[in-house]
Design a protein around this motif. Structure first.
Motif, PDB file in Angstrom:
ATOM      1  N   ILE A 106       4.787   0.934   9.145  1.00 43.60           N
ATOM      2  CA  ILE A 106       3.946   1.797   8.314  1.00 43.60           C
ATOM      3  C   ILE A 106       2.511   1.762   8.829  1.00 43.60           C
ATOM      4  CG2 ILE A 106       5.409   1.625   6.260  1.00 43.60           C
ATOM      5  CD1 ILE A 106       3.399  -0.447   5.161  1.00 43.60           C
ATOM      6  N   GLU A 107       1.777   2.805   8.529  1.00 37.53           N
ATOM      7  CA  GLU A 107       0.421   2.974   9.056  1.00 37.53           C
ATOM      8  C   GLU A 107      -0.513   1.815   8.690  1.00 37.53           C
ATOM      9  OE1 GLU A 107      -2.230   5.198  11.432  1.00 37.53           O
ATOM     10  OE2 GLU A 107      -0.076   5.316  11.165  1.00 37.53           O
ATOM     11  N   GLY A 108      -0.440   1.323   7.474  1.00 38.68           N
ATOM     12  CA  GLY A 108      -1.308   0.209   7.065  1.00 38.68           C
ATOM     13  C   GLY A 108      -1.056  -1.053   7.879  1.00 38.68           C
ATOM     14  N   PRO A 127      -2.665   1.279   0.372  1.00 38.48           N
ATOM     15  CA  PRO A 127      -2.431   2.410  -0.538  1.00 38.48           C
ATOM     16  C   PRO A 127      -1.202   3.212  -0.101  1.00 38.48           C
ATOM     17  CG  PRO A 127      -4.313   2.864   0.872  1.00 38.48           C
ATOM     18  CD  PRO A 127      -3.870   1.462   1.191  1.00 38.48           C
ATOM     19  N   PRO A 128      -0.630   3.975  -1.012  1.00 36.92           N
ATOM     20  CA  PRO A 128       0.614   4.696  -0.720  1.00 36.92           C
ATOM     21  C   PRO A 128       0.594   5.566   0.538  1.00 36.92           C
ATOM     22  CG  PRO A 128       0.099   4.853  -3.050  1.00 36.92           C
ATOM     23  CD  PRO A 128      -1.070   4.178  -2.396  1.00 36.92           C
ATOM     24  N   THR A 129      -0.466   6.297   0.779  1.00 40.09           N
ATOM     25  CA  THR A 129      -0.527   7.195   1.932  1.00 40.09           C
ATOM     26  C   THR A 129      -0.369   6.435   3.245  1.00 40.09           C
ATOM     27  OG1 THR A 129      -1.836   8.841   0.771  1.00 40.09           O
ATOM     28  CG2 THR A 129      -2.024   8.843   3.163  1.00 40.09           C
ATOM     29  N   LEU A 130      -0.771   5.172   3.286  1.00 36.20           N
ATOM     30  CA  LEU A 130      -0.661   4.369   4.503  1.00 36.20           C
ATOM     31  C   LEU A 130       0.596   3.507   4.489  1.00 36.20           C
ATOM     32  CD1 LEU A 130      -4.401   3.321   4.839  1.00 36.20           C
ATOM     33  CD2 LEU A 130      -3.218   5.250   5.910  1.00 36.20           C
ATOM     34  N   ALA A 131       1.480   3.774   3.515  1.00 42.11           N
ATOM     35  CA  ALA A 131       2.754   3.057   3.397  1.00 42.11           C
ATOM     36  C   ALA A 131       3.879   4.092   3.365  1.00 42.11           C
ATOM     37  CB  ALA A 131       2.751   2.160   2.157  1.00 42.11           C
TER      38      ALA A 131
END
Length: 162
Positions: A106-108, A127-131
């Motif tokens: 994932i991005e995070g 945060p959700p957008t980076l997961a």
């Protein structure tokens, strides 16, 4: 005019190739929306976590031990880590020692792990957008283990990378 179009095309191709790594993964430059960043900040405040730093993409991190050695993990790097992943309500959704190519995560995690070196220990507040964003993540039996739009907390030790 033809030379101008050709020049612009070459520039775009060069620029896009430069950002892509040799393993097929590229930096996505995703930034979490302000409301998600605030939700993570609110979580940190309500849990009296005062040492977390904010990355420009919107996740927060705490470096508990930097680690040692030279270099940091990149997108094409095979990493071996021990981690615990939990939701902001404290429910642990995964705990493991595993190895994978950093760019596949994932991005995070992709952006957070390079803050530490071999033997380093950190916490990531993602945060959700980076997961996983608005997607439920289910186990093999179909049970939702990570609900859509969840803040994820990872406690990570980077055992090695190559």
């Amino acid at each position: 005019m033809r030379n101008l179009v050709w020049g612009l095309l070459c520039f775009v191709l060069f620029y896009s190739c430069k950002k892509e790594s040799g393993c097929g993964y590229s930096d996505q430059n995703i930034v979490a929306p302000v409301n998600e960043q605030q939700a993570v900040k609110d979580y940190l405040t309500s849990n009296n976590i005062q040492t977390a730093l904010k990355d420009s993409s919107g996740f927060y991190y705490e470096i508990l031990k930097v680690g040692d050695g030279n270099g940091v993990a990149g997108l094409c790097t095979q990493v071996e880590l021990t981690y615990t992943g939990q939701l902001s309500n404290g429910n642990v959704f995964d705990q493991s020692t595993t190895a994978f190519t950093l760019g596949s995560s994932i991005e995070g995690m992709r952006k957070g792990l390079p803050y530490i070196k071999k033997g380093g220990h950190m916490k990531l507040y993602i945060p959700p957008t980076l997961a996983y964003g608005s997607n439920d993540i289910k186990d093999n039996s179909g049970k939702v283990i990570i609900p859509a739009n969840s803040i994820l907390i990872f406690d990570i030790t980077l055992n090695s990378f190559y």
